[in-house]
Design an enzyme around this catalytic site. Sequence first.
Site, PDB file in Angstrom:
ATOM      1  N   TYR A  60       0.870  -1.183   0.000  1.00 13.79           N
ATOM      2  CA  TYR A  60       0.000   0.000   0.000  1.00 13.79           C
ATOM      3  C   TYR A  60       0.893   1.215   0.000  1.00 13.79           C
ATOM      4  O   TYR A  60       1.840   1.287   0.780  1.00 13.79           O
ATOM      5  CB  TYR A  60      -0.905   0.013   1.237  1.00 13.79           C
ATOM      6  CG  TYR A  60      -2.358  -0.054   0.845  1.00 13.79           C
ATOM      7  CD1 TYR A  60      -2.921   0.983   0.106  1.00 13.79           C
ATOM      8  CD2 TYR A  60      -3.153  -1.143   1.159  1.00 13.79           C
ATOM      9  CE1 TYR A  60      -4.247   0.929  -0.302  1.00 13.79           C
ATOM     10  CE2 TYR A  60      -4.475  -1.204   0.759  1.00 13.79           C
ATOM     11  CZ  TYR A  60      -5.016  -0.158   0.022  1.00 13.79           C
ATOM     12  OH  TYR A  60      -6.317  -0.228  -0.386  1.00 13.79           O
ATOM     13  N   GLU A  62      -0.275   4.901  -0.612  1.00 14.42           N
ATOM     14  CA  GLU A  62      -1.002   6.141  -0.926  1.00 14.42           C
ATOM     15  C   GLU A  62      -0.061   7.330  -0.861  1.00 14.42           C
ATOM     16  O   GLU A  62       0.764   7.441   0.040  1.00 14.42           O
ATOM     17  CB  GLU A  62      -2.158   6.338   0.057  1.00 14.42           C
ATOM     18  CG  GLU A  62      -3.348   5.469  -0.299  1.00 14.42           C
ATOM     19  CD  GLU A  62      -4.479   5.574   0.700  1.00 14.42           C
ATOM     20  OE1 GLU A  62      -4.414   6.424   1.613  1.00 14.42           O
ATOM     21  OE2 GLU A  62      -5.426   4.784   0.572  1.00 14.42           O
ATOM     22  N   ASP A 206      -6.065  12.010 -25.954  1.00 15.02           N
ATOM     23  CA  ASP A 206      -6.216  10.644 -25.430  1.00 15.02           C
ATOM     24  C   ASP A 206      -5.617   9.712 -26.488  1.00 15.02           C
ATOM     25  O   ASP A 206      -6.250   9.391 -27.485  1.00 15.02           O
ATOM     26  CB  ASP A 206      -7.698  10.343 -25.189  1.00 15.02           C
ATOM     27  CG  ASP A 206      -7.933   8.913 -24.695  1.00 15.02           C
ATOM     28  OD1 ASP A 206      -7.018   8.078 -24.812  1.00 15.02           O
ATOM     29  OD2 ASP A 206      -9.045   8.641 -24.200  1.00 15.02           O
ATOM     30  N   THR A 232      -3.661   4.747 -22.057  1.00 19.44           N
ATOM     31  CA  THR A 232      -3.628   3.457 -21.386  1.00 19.44           C
ATOM     32  C   THR A 232      -2.289   2.818 -21.744  1.00 19.44           C
ATOM     33  O   THR A 232      -1.578   3.276 -22.640  1.00 19.44           O
ATOM     34  CB  THR A 232      -4.796   2.553 -21.821  1.00 19.44           C
ATOM     35  OG1 THR A 232      -4.831   2.484 -23.245  1.00 19.44           O
ATOM     36  CG2 THR A 232      -6.121   3.088 -21.303  1.00 19.44           C
ATOM     37  N   LYS A 235      -2.240  -1.237 -24.839  1.00 18.85           N
ATOM     38  CA  LYS A 235      -2.657  -1.440 -26.241  1.00 18.85           C
ATOM     39  C   LYS A 235      -1.390  -1.535 -27.090  1.00 18.85           C
ATOM     40  O   LYS A 235      -0.608  -2.477 -26.905  1.00 18.85           O
ATOM     41  CB  LYS A 235      -3.615  -0.327 -26.648  1.00 18.85           C
ATOM     42  CG  LYS A 235      -4.906  -0.328 -25.803  1.00 18.85           C
ATOM     43  CD  LYS A 235      -5.900   0.699 -26.274  1.00 18.85           C
ATOM     44  CE  LYS A 235      -7.228   0.583 -25.549  1.00 18.85           C
ATOM     45  NZ  LYS A 235      -7.332   1.480 -24.379  1.00 18.85           N
ATOM     46  N   ARG A 241      -2.450  -3.869 -18.050  1.00 20.02           N
ATOM     47  CA  ARG A 241      -3.630  -3.010 -18.034  1.00 20.02           C
ATOM     48  C   ARG A 241      -3.419  -1.875 -17.047  1.00 20.02           C
ATOM     49  O   ARG A 241      -3.249  -2.111 -15.850  1.00 20.02           O
ATOM     50  CB  ARG A 241      -4.874  -3.809 -17.626  1.00 20.02           C
ATOM     51  CG  ARG A 241      -5.268  -4.947 -18.554  1.00 20.02           C
ATOM     52  CD  ARG A 241      -5.762  -4.443 -19.901  1.00 20.02           C
ATOM     53  NE  ARG A 241      -6.814  -3.474 -19.763  1.00 20.02           N
ATOM     54  CZ  ARG A 241      -8.117  -3.738 -19.850  1.00 20.02           C
ATOM     55  NH1 ARG A 241      -8.520  -4.960 -20.094  1.00 20.02           N
ATOM     56  NH2 ARG A 241      -9.014  -2.775 -19.714  1.00 20.02           N
TER      57      ARG A 241
END
Length: 424
Positions: A60, A62, A206, A232, A235, A241
């Site tokens: 974790y 953050e 984008d 992203t 691709k 992902r």
Amino acid sequence: MTTDVRDPYLAETEHVDPEIYGLIKEEEQYQIESVRLIPSENYTSRAVMEATGSVLANKYSEGYPGRRYYEGQRNVDQIETIVIERAKALFGMDHANVQPYSGSPANLAVYVALLEPGDTIMGLSLPHGGHLTHGWSASATSKFWKSVRYEVDEKTHLIDYDRVRAMAKAERPTIIVAGATAYPRQYDFAAFGEIAREVGAYFLADISHVSGLIVAGAHPDPAPYADVVMTTTHKTLRGPRGAMILCKAEHAEAIDKAVFPGLQGGPHENTIAGVGVALKEAATPAFRGYAQQIVANAKALAAELREGGFDLITGGTDNHLILIDLTGKKVFGKKYARALDRANIVANYNTIPFDPRKPFSPSGLRIGTPSVTTRGMKEDDMRQIARWMEQVADNVKDDAALDRIGAEVREFCRQFPAPGMHAV
Ligand code: DSN
């Protein structure tokens, strides 16, 4: 501890959860034996898979490197910093946030950072190739903000930049979005940037679909013109992902605050490490060759499909993607995609511009070449794939014929190893 000589990476999964293990292996076999033409999918390298499946999944973290809300970040901070620096260098932008979980939350973060509620987003209409998060009616992006949508030209199906300019002048959007999920031509990012400047709008590029082509010089680069670039990572860029946001220095603080704590909690550092490995791979000469081959393959596939009587939106492609208008073939997208899948060719049905049919059973089929190019297929192989696609279109109701084609496709796929796969 169990051992599995066939696939050491999944030996424990087989032991602990044979049901999930079995399905993962089925999927692996499916990916090996299929011609995968979904333009938003790819095969990552084994190195990317290993980093993504590593002990970093236990963490974790953050906050941001050096400013975390958890102790224990001695390694995580270094990893995230390396990935940020690689992203900035590869995309040539001042700042990178590599924490977004995927493209939709990343676009949301851009709007949260730059817009007030009720401001206007201007993006390409979904049935014309745009993405849900560019302000489509079903997306939260049209609920919290006003959205206006430009469309492609009725005849050419190309973006008409004069019309984009006229709409921008009339609507005075706060942000203009360029980028799409089903547009087979290059974007004129310079024109979008100029239009945005003329109307005082922010410009978001984008580039999720074409980012791998951009970093390899196989597509124009938005970095000189855009306030913010979102991509992203899975691709054409060939990572796991995920997503990242790159921006000018003046937007860095707002973007970081919007991602965390604005929209997300702890970043997925295992994914971030996988992205880092993919960015290292994308900076190599081999990746440049890969990206050029993606485009060469798409052009060869498009030419052969046209030869075989398929109508292509815009007549062809100059990126990784082809959108087929099946109206003339009298077999619509969904039925054709199902028949192709039976023949081990995986594609997705898609709306076409001005589609008279509904999105769940549209007139089009969307295909692309990132995955087949990763496996080493070249132009001649694209011609063979196009011929199988023609045969499937002629035999959608004939399961025996589809199975015969499927057997040929499986045999063909054996010649092209899928990266990092261990199926037996
Ligand atoms: N769903 C993605 C695609 O397939 O293009 C875009 O988010």
